[in-house]
Design a protein around this motif. Structure first.
Motif, PDB file in Angstrom:
ATOM      1  N   TYR A  80     -31.207  15.071  -5.460  1.00  9.15           N
ATOM      2  CA  TYR A  80     -30.349  15.972  -4.689  1.00  9.15           C
ATOM      3  C   TYR A  80     -30.241  15.508  -3.235  1.00  9.15           C
ATOM      4  N   MET A  81     -31.361  15.156  -2.628  1.00 12.43           N
ATOM      5  CA  MET A  81     -31.357  14.687  -1.235  1.00 12.43           C
ATOM      6  C   MET A  81     -30.542  13.406  -1.087  1.00 12.43           C
ATOM      7  N   ASP A  82     -30.702  12.505  -2.045  1.00 10.90           N
ATOM      8  CA  ASP A  82     -29.917  11.267  -2.014  1.00 10.90           C
ATOM      9  C   ASP A  82     -28.420  11.561  -2.087  1.00 10.90           C
ATOM     10  N   ASP A  83     -28.048  12.538  -2.911  1.00  6.39           N
ATOM     11  CA  ASP A  83     -26.635  12.897  -3.043  1.00  6.39           C
ATOM     12  C   ASP A  83     -26.082  13.471  -1.732  1.00  6.39           C
ATOM     13  N   LEU A  84     -26.907  14.231  -0.994  1.00  5.38           N
ATOM     14  CA  LEU A  84     -26.455  14.771   0.290  1.00  5.38           C
ATOM     15  C   LEU A  84     -26.267  13.677   1.328  1.00  5.38           C
ATOM     16  N   GLY A  85     -27.165  12.694   1.317  1.00  3.35           N
ATOM     17  CA  GLY A  85     -26.996  11.530   2.175  1.00  3.35           C
ATOM     18  C   GLY A  85     -27.260  11.758   3.648  1.00  3.35           C
ATOM     19  N   LEU A  86     -28.102  12.738   4.007  1.00  2.92           N
ATOM     20  CA  LEU A  86     -28.446  12.959   5.409  1.00  2.92           C
ATOM     21  C   LEU A  86     -29.508  11.957   5.857  1.00  2.92           C
ATOM     22  N   GLU A  87     -29.885  12.044   7.129  1.00  5.41           N
ATOM     23  CA  GLU A  87     -30.961  11.204   7.657  1.00  5.41           C
ATOM     24  C   GLU A  87     -32.213  11.387   6.799  1.00  5.41           C
ATOM     25  N   LYS A  88     -32.928  10.287   6.561  1.00 10.04           N
ATOM     26  CA  LYS A  88     -34.060  10.339   5.634  1.00 10.04           C
ATOM     27  C   LYS A  88     -35.348  10.756   6.331  1.00 10.04           C
ATOM     28  N   THR A  89     -35.330  11.971   6.895  1.00  9.37           N
ATOM     29  CA  THR A  89     -36.525  12.552   7.501  1.00  9.37           C
ATOM     30  C   THR A  89     -36.798  13.896   6.844  1.00  9.37           C
ATOM     31  N   VAL A  90     -38.087  14.203   6.638  1.00 10.48           N
ATOM     32  CA  VAL A  90     -38.425  15.378   5.843  1.00 10.48           C
ATOM     33  C   VAL A  90     -39.783  15.933   6.245  1.00 10.48           C
ATOM     34  N   TYR A  91     -39.891  17.249   6.195  1.00 13.68           N
ATOM     35  CA  TYR A  91     -41.192  17.902   6.288  1.00 13.68           C
ATOM     36  C   TYR A  91     -41.462  18.559   4.941  1.00 13.68           C
ATOM     37  N   ILE A  92     -42.632  18.277   4.377  1.00 14.29           N
ATOM     38  CA  ILE A  92     -42.936  18.698   3.005  1.00 14.29           C
ATOM     39  C   ILE A  92     -44.114  19.658   2.984  1.00 14.29           C
TER      40      ILE A  92
END
Length: 255
Positions: A80-92
């Motif tokens: 899903y994140m890949d499909d959105l294509g935003l900057e690859k930064t994340v807090y998990i």
């Protein structure tokens, strides 16, 4: 009884219960393998990677299955994140299985201003983690919940699940999350794509009406409820929309 050419199958409560065997679940998978019927384990559990799930199935539950037959909410989250294509930064907020999947896909940890906040089950959850996630979501990060399960079965009983943590953050931020896991279309559509069958030929098998069976009901897929886990036999007559089929044991199901 209709013949199905592919199966989407839950794990915990269906094939095993916590660390306990469900022998009929093991036999069900062996029968699918003997008949060369395609199947995909579809699990909302994000705490373990597909490799660890694969090893656990083999060593604890006598099920030898390819890693490609295991599709987790962690993998669906990355897709899903890949499909959105935003900057690859994340807090998990989540455990190793989720972090491994996301970081291996090229995403970087960011505590202050991430593009995404991904929330799952985390047995080491702290108030500070909730605070960081709240701030990031308030600052505009995409709020993703891996799965809506309010509880998960264990030998001790039904523990708090990812959905309970997600609900807390939703209340704190007043932001509605994107939910990835069962019964949502995000994981379901990706699973259908992976197994390569038309949804009219698939059967969703699981123990939890709110996730597994709703996956079928909400996405146009027939469903089989097995009452070995979350949803009890006494609840079946009162379900708002019945599953396509109900069995007490997967030994009762004819392929």
């Amino acid at each position: 009884m209709k013949h199905y050419t592919g199966y989407l199958i839950d794990l915990d409560g269906t094939i095993y219960m916590g660390n306990d065997r469900i022998p009929a679940g093991e036999r069900f998978i062996h029968r699918l393998q003997e008949k060369n019927i395609p199947y995909l384990f579809l699990t909302n559990n994000t705490t373990k990677s597909p490799s660890i799930v694969q090893k656990r199935l083999k060593t604890q539950f006598n099920i030898d299955t390819p890693k490609e037959t295991i599709y987790t909410a962690s993998l669906a989250t990355v897709d899903y994140m890949d499909d959105l294509g935003l900057e690859k930064t994340v807090y998990i907020i989540g455990e190793d299985g989720l972090k491994e999947a996301i970081y291996e896909a090229g995403y970087k940890k960011e505590r202050q201003n991430p593009a995404y906040v991904v929330v799952a089950l985390d047995s080491d959850l702290t108030y500070e983690m909730l605070a960081l996630a709240t701030f990031a979501i308030q600052n505009g990060a995409v709020f993703i919940g891996t799965n809506p399960d309010l509880n998960l079965p264990s030998e001790r009983g039904f523990l708090p699940g990812a959905g309970a943590i997600i609900a807390l953050l939703e209340a704190a931020t007043r932001v509605k999350p994107v939910i990835i896991g069962k019964p949502k279309a995000v994981i379901t559509d990706k699973a259908i794509e992976k197994i390569g069958c038309d949804k009219s030929e698939l059967l969703m098998v699981g123990d939890n009406y709110l996730t597994d069976i709703k996956t079928g009901l909400d996405n146009g897929i027939d469903s089989l409820l097995v009452t070995t886990g979350f949803t009890k036999p006494s609840e079946v007559p009162h379900l708002p929309v019945p599953p396509t089929y109900v069995v007490a044991s997967l030994d009762e199901w004819e392929l």
